[in-house]
Design a protein around this motif. Structure first.
Motif, PDB file in Angstrom:
ATOM      1  N   PHE A  14      -5.375  -0.713  -8.269  1.00 36.07           N
ATOM      2  CA  PHE A  14      -4.188  -0.249  -8.998  1.00 36.07           C
ATOM      3  C   PHE A  14      -4.007   1.228  -8.685  1.00 36.07           C
ATOM      4  N   ASP A  15      -2.823   1.568  -8.189  1.00 38.52           N
ATOM      5  CA  ASP A  15      -2.512   2.930  -7.747  1.00 38.52           C
ATOM      6  C   ASP A  15      -1.415   3.479  -8.662  1.00 38.52           C
ATOM      7  N   GLU A  16      -1.787   4.329  -9.607  1.00 40.52           N
ATOM      8  CA  GLU A  16      -0.820   4.816 -10.602  1.00 40.52           C
ATOM      9  C   GLU A  16       0.353   5.558  -9.977  1.00 40.52           C
ATOM     10  N   PRO A  17       0.132   6.481  -8.997  1.00 41.77           N
ATOM     11  CA  PRO A  17       1.290   7.142  -8.370  1.00 41.77           C
ATOM     12  C   PRO A  17       2.269   6.147  -7.748  1.00 41.77           C
ATOM     13  N   LEU A  18       1.740   5.026  -7.236  1.00 39.22           N
ATOM     14  CA  LEU A  18       2.603   4.003  -6.650  1.00 39.22           C
ATOM     15  C   LEU A  18       3.464   3.350  -7.727  1.00 39.22           C
ATOM     16  N   LYS A  19       2.866   3.022  -8.858  1.00 45.84           N
ATOM     17  CA  LYS A  19       3.595   2.400  -9.962  1.00 45.84           C
ATOM     18  C   LYS A  19       4.709   3.319 -10.463  1.00 45.84           C
ATOM     19  N   LEU A  20       4.394   4.601 -10.604  1.00 37.17           N
ATOM     20  CA  LEU A  20       5.392   5.567 -11.070  1.00 37.17           C
ATOM     21  C   LEU A  20       6.534   5.704 -10.068  1.00 37.17           C
ATOM     22  N   ALA A  21       6.183   5.736  -8.768  1.00 39.96           N
ATOM     23  CA  ALA A  21       7.207   5.872  -7.733  1.00 39.96           C
ATOM     24  C   ALA A  21       8.121   4.655  -7.704  1.00 39.96           C
TER      25      ALA A  21
END
Length: 591
Positions: free
Chosen positions: A397-404
């Protein structure tokens, strides 16, 4: 001054000076296995420790692993080793020897048959001389060769060589002719055995993994395998390392250790062995699509990026090139000059089906240019395979990816989905799989891709031994000539860093002072004590194991505390205090 091009010279030195011994030598040895002696095990340890320091300790984005040699057999099913890890093998119908089909002509060239027949070729492709060879020397060397056993084949070969000498001017062409001269149909042509000249069977797959049994009962259900590589343990333990190391993608997992491959024809000394050590890094990166979502773009090599410091926008192509350059830098730092190796970029048809790119760092060994290590861009193949076969998720799970992804909005997501689906379709990939992949990205999840630098400890050591060897012709003040054999190892790799000699051993005060200095130095460095023979002979013994500095404690030492320090490469001497000597060594080891 000359460097050797002969592997025999290297093997002789290694035996004489305790670098490498044939395993089980007192029982006649066992092919494909080697033991490292007093100097060899120190040098091998130095290579591994330098790799570990460079790859793991000096980086914040790499964690270590030390996994078992025997693992669950399903790992090798998932990785493809059980089904595809094989070499095409042929067996001689006459002498029953088994050999790799792709090594037949190399075995011939290196063996007695090939060397004897090549000598005839070098004298000129003369039909009469070749016939004489078949009637004479070949009866002992290649008794099962068709032209040796059958006069009709020999006569046919004689006529063909006479008619067109150029067509059989190579060793391979001539040897095949002597086995097939009376055959007109191409389908009937056979490949002759490089050991006896007999007919070889058609190649068939031979799995290279060593089998063993786990537990007391020899039952098929208990069959396991010695690992043929260290990489799969890294992939299998990826979730555990990720959760305990506090790393986030991009990051790497490194491992060193023994691997085993049941090579049928181990050759070229330690280059191709059945038991060997690897130094492998699996560096996990974001898929390019995830990079694009987070950064708005993907940096490629066409952008001419600065490779000195990793950047978030790097795509797989730049990460791959980054690790190629890092590996070349390390190889040079160990003592192999830049002009001694090349990077070979595999052609598309040479790549594994899952690989996007692969570079082989090749070194010019005495037996030819061969792979020293490889750096592959392996996509997400390995983790995906283990996820599929184990049923355990390998996603991160990649939080910056989810936000982007959330910031795109519905219209932006739809456009991105369409774009990726079209790109995958252009590469011949399934559109439905593309949509499922992008949907996961929008949730901040993906299976990481990987860049894999994989190096062999034994091959690296062999390259360093070959590169370091030099024979120097020296002339003394009286005009007497001598040959000095010296190993020009980097101080970081040299098995012994400093040798200490007492000038004489029958003076208790001087001898005691020398022992005191030796004891002090060996607590800090790999040091060697030698009190036997003339100083010159002691120097030469250290030259042959590559010791960078020799320290002689003499009578002046008792007066002012300085010692004579002799440099291995220049043979120049200088007087230094103990503290100055330690500073000199420290500076060299930190380079």
């Amino acid at each position: 001054m000359s460097n050797t091009s002969s592997l025999d010279v290297i093997t002789s030195l290694c035996k004489r000076r305790g670098f490498i011994f044939h395993s089980s030598e007192i029982y006649g040895g066992i092919n494909g296995f080697w033991d490292y002696g007093p100097t060899g095990c120190e040098m091998k340890r130095n290579i591994k420790e330098d790799w570990w320091k460079t790859t793991v300790r000096n980086r914040e984005d790499v964690a270590g692993l030390d996994a078992t040699i025997i693992m669950h057999p399903s790992i090798w099913r998932a990785s493809g080793h059980l089904d595809t890890f094989s070499d095409p093998m042929s067996t001689c119908k006459a002498c029953k020897k088994l050999m790799r089909a792709d090594q037949i002509w190399d075995i011939l060239a290196d063996g007695e048959i090939g060397q004897s027949l090549q000598a005839e070729l070098d004298a000129g492709t003369d039909a009469g001389k070749i016939a004489g060879w078949c009637k004479g020397k070949a009866k002992g060397l290649a008794p099962n060769l068709a032209a040796v056993q059958n006069p009709l084949v020999l006569t046919a070969a004689f006529e063909k060589i006479k008619a067109d000498p150029a067509s059989c001017g190579s060793l391979q062409a001539l040897y095949k002719l002597l086995a097939n001269a009376n055959k007109e149909v191409e389908d009937e042509v056979v490949t002759p055995c490089p050991y006896c000249g007999g007919e070889l069977t058609d190649p068939r797959p031979f799995n290279l993994m060593f089998k063993t049994v786990v537990g007391p009962v020899d039952d098929p259900a208990n069959v396991a395998y010695l690992r043929p590589e260290t990489a799969q343990a890294i992939f299998a333990q990826f979730p555990n390392v990720l959760s305990t190391s506090r790393q986030t993608v991009p990051f790497g997992i490194a491992q060193m250790g023994k691997s085993f491959r049941n090579e049928v024809t181990p050759r070229n000394y330690t280059f191709r062995s059945r038991e060997f050590e690897q130094m492998e890094l699996e560096f996990f990166i974001r898929p390019d699509e995830a990079v694009e979502l987070i950064c708005g773009r993907v940096t490629t090599m066409a952008d001419n990026p600065d490779l000195s410091t990793p950047q978030n926008a790097w795509g797989w192509e730049v990460w791959h090139k980054y690790w190629v350059e890092r590996r070349k830098q390390w190889i040079q730092s160990c003592g192999l000059p830049k002009d001694s190796f090349v990077e070979y970029w595999q052609k598309p048809e040479e790549l594994a089906h899952y690989a996007r790119a692969c570079v082989d760092i090749q070194y010019s060994f005495p037996f030819g240019v061969q792979e020293l290590e490889g750096i592959a861009a392996r996509s997400d193949f390995d983790l995906t395979q283990h996820q599929k076969h184990s049923g355990k998720s390998m996603e991160v799970f990649d939080e910056p990816l989810k936000l982007a992804a959330n910031a795109l909005g519905e219209a932006g997501k739809a456009a991105f989905m369409e774009k990726v689906t079209a790109e995958w379709a252009a590469r011949g990939k399934d559109a439905e799989a593309a949509r499922a992949f992008v949907a996961k990205l929008f949730d901040g999840k993906y299976v990481p891709h990987v860049i894999e630098p994989s190096a062999g400890v034994d091959r690296m050591m062999l390259a360093l031994l070959c590169n370091a060897y030099e024979e120097q012709k020296l002339t003394d003040e009286k005009g007497k000539e001598d040959v000095r054999v010296v190993m020009h190892f980097s101080p970081r790799i040299a098995p012994v860093k400093v040798a200490v000699f007492p000038l004489v051993k029958n003076k208790p005060e001087l001898y005691g002072k020398a022992r005191e200095m030796f004891e002090h130095l060996r607590r800090r460095y790999a040091a060697f004590w030698d009190e036997s023979g003339a100083i010159g002979r002691r120097y030469r013994r250290q030259d042959e194991i590559g010791t960078p500095w020799c320290v002689t404690v003499d009578f002046q030492t008792l007066e002012d505390g300085t010692v004579t320090v002799r440099d291995r490469d220049t043979m120049l001497q200088e007087r230094l205090t103990l503290e100055q000597l330690k500073a000199k060594i420290d500076d060299a080891l930190l380079v």
